[in-house]
Write an enzyme that holds these catalytic residues in place. Structure first.
Site, PDB file in Angstrom:
ATOM      1  N   LYS A   1      14.680  44.202 -71.105  1.00 44.54           N
ATOM      2  CA  LYS A   1      14.636  43.039 -71.745  1.00 44.54           C
ATOM      3  C   LYS A   1      16.135  41.997 -71.648  1.00 44.54           C
ATOM      4  CE  LYS A   1      13.673  41.014 -76.430  1.00 44.54           C
ATOM      5  NZ  LYS A   1      13.304  41.289 -77.657  1.00 44.54           N
TER       6      LYS A   1
ATOM      7  N   LYS B   1      10.876  41.823 -69.479  1.00 42.56           N
ATOM      8  CA  LYS B   1      10.732  40.734 -70.218  1.00 42.56           C
ATOM      9  C   LYS B   1      11.689  39.641 -70.019  1.00 42.56           C
ATOM     10  CE  LYS B   1      10.519  39.137 -74.951  1.00 42.56           C
ATOM     11  NZ  LYS B   1      10.731  39.608 -76.157  1.00 42.56           N
TER      12      LYS B   1
END
Ligand code: PBG
Ligand code: ZN
Length: 329
Positions: A197, A250
């Site tokens: 992330k 992400k």
């Protein structure tokens, strides 16, 4: 002038819709999607998120109904985010067995037992400072946060969650949560790790939706530097070794190379989070009539799969399910 004899003519396989369909390498299905839901303890009626047209915070009383709508469209999973009425310095609402997410899990499972209910497992929505864990000065204390993550995951498990999805990018979070769950008797509960992330500008609209903007500084001391590709593999591998059952990359669109790389290097199911800022950009351009929303969204989703994603977390999921259905009819 003469032309060369072309032996290979790729256009032969593009001549009509049927043949294009026969040689298509990637397909989209409603099975690929997970729909994010924001549950707000402080409201009585749905409230649209200004920067995310079509997405609303909903009250607990609507969770069952919305989960059933998702299921009726053929979407197998939801991921829950909670906005609690009260926040504190350590985010203790996260492990309150009667907290907003725990209640939402129970409501969703009661309304639609087959739906896979995932809970985002972090603290930024529960802390009064908006950071993803316990602060010491201005720094998020990794190991103290791990102890709280264990409590939070176990509390979600007791509420009946199907998968926990830690998103805070703390070192060792998968190992800690695995141990916490196992000790509490939840050996079979899978962990979907937000393994890779990035500290991204694309989370902007989400922080309005979830009321989780950090009150000072940013998340760069725990989320990854967008410049780093080798480090993404290191993060993914660490989570594999710690026992993650699924991995996530992400955001999505700006990180297609990372999706492919993690997919090739590991053997776990891979999810991509098509985040709030990606959604907002498409919606804004579509509202202006500058792009064809359906076409752009379906192309983007297909591209996530082509890049290697098995699952897509997306605010477009309901629309995608409707479009796939209408195209089939
Ligand atoms: C919480 C969390 C965030 C998102 C998912 N889980 C926000 C953040 O890290 O700031 C972002 C999702 C989106 O932008 O759609 N850690
Ligand atoms: Zn967080």
């Amino acid at each position: 002038m003469t032309l060369p004899d072309l032996i290979v003519r790729p256009r032969r396989l593009r001549r009509n819709a049927t043949i294009r369909q026969m040689v298509r390498e990637t397909t989209l299905s409603t099975d690929d999607f997970i729909y994010p839901i924001f549950v707000d303890e402080t409201i009585e009626e749905a409230r649209e998120v200004a920067s995310m047209p079509g997405v609303s915070r909903i009250p607990l009383s609507m969770v069952g109904e919305v989960t059933q709508q998702v299921a009726a469209l053929g979407i197998p999973g939801i991921i829950l985010f909670g906005i609690p009425a009260e926040k504190d310095a350590i985010g203790s609402g996260g492990w309150d067995d009667n907290g907003i997410v725990q209640q939402a899990i129970r409501a969703a499972k009661a309304a639609s037992p087959e739906t896979c209910v995932i809970a985002d497992t972090c603290f930024c929505e529960y802390t009064d400072h908006g950071h993803c864990g316990v602060l010491h000065g201005e720094d998020v204390d990794n190991d103290e946060t791990l102890l709280n993550l264990q409590k939070e995951a176990v509390s979600y498990a007791r509420a009946g969650v199907d998968i926990v999805a830690p998103s805070g990018m703390m070192d060792g979070m998968i190992a800690a949560i695995r141990e916490g769950l196992d000790d509490a008797g939840f050996k079979d509960l899978p962990i979907m790790s937000y393994a890779v992330k990035f500290a991204s500008g694309y989370f902007g609209p989400f922080r309005d939706a979830a009321d989780s903007t950090p009150s000072f500084g940013d998340r760069a001391s725990y989320q990854m530097d967008p410049a780093n590709r080798r480090e993404a593999l290191k993060e993914a591998w660490l989570d594999v070794e710690e026992g993650a059952d699924m991995l996530m990359v992400k955001p999505g669109l700006a990180y297609m190379d990372i999706i492919r790389e993690v997919k090739d290097a590991t053997n776990l199911p891979m999810a991509v989070y098509n985040v709030s800022g990606e959604y907002a950009m498409v919606k804004a351009a579509a509202e202006k009539g500058w792009i064809d929303e359906k076409r752009v969204v379906l192309e983007t989703m297909l591209s996530f799969k082509r890049a290697g994603a098995d699952l897509i977390l997306s605010y477009h999921a309901l629309d995608v399910a409707r479009w796939l259905r209408e195209d089939k009819a």
